[in-house]
Design an enzyme around this catalytic site. Structure first.
Site, mmCIF file in Angstrom:
data_model
loop_
_atom_site.group_PDB
_atom_site.id
_atom_site.type_symbol
_atom_site.label_atom_id
_atom_site.label_comp_id
_atom_site.label_asym_id
_atom_site.label_seq_id
_atom_site.Cartn_x
_atom_site.Cartn_y
_atom_site.Cartn_z
ATOM 1 N N CYS A 34 0.872 -1.175 0.000
ATOM 2 C CA CYS A 34 0.000 0.000 0.000
ATOM 3 C C CYS A 34 0.907 1.222 0.000
ATOM 4 O O CYS A 34 2.039 1.161 -0.481
ATOM 5 C CB CYS A 34 -0.953 -0.018 1.188
ATOM 6 S SG CYS A 34 -0.141 0.087 2.787
ATOM 7 N N GLY A 35 0.464 2.308 0.569
ATOM 8 C CA GLY A 35 1.282 3.514 0.597
ATOM 9 C C GLY A 35 2.416 3.449 1.599
ATOM 10 O O GLY A 35 3.540 3.832 1.302
#
Length: 81
Positions: A34-35
């Site tokens: 993800c981020g």
């Protein structure tokens, strides 16, 4: 997560449909990203412990770490694929 209650998982049928639509199966390696690694942790727990997928890894640091190295390929824009 469930659309009405973000603390709950979607139903098993919904999860299975999403996974199938993306071509994911227990035979394939699943890399959760993800981020920063926070949402990827939810994915990791889902695949590894809830669904018992045998080949699951988490990319700790995720996209934030990946993009900190200019030599890593990154595709951006309105339609990156």
């Amino acid at each position: 997560m469930d659309d009405k209650n973000k603390r709950l998982l979607k139903s098993d049928d919904e999860i299975e449909g999403i996974i199938r639509a993306h071509g994911v199966s227990p035979e394939r390696m699943v890399i959760c990203t993800c981020g920063t690694g926070r949402e990827a942790t939810n994915e990791f727990i889902l695949f590894k412990w809830y669904l018992n997928y045998p080949k699951v890894k988490i990319y700790e640091g995720s996209f934030t770490e990946w993009t900190s190295y200019p030599e890593n390929p990154t595709v951006t824009g309105k339609s990156p694929r």
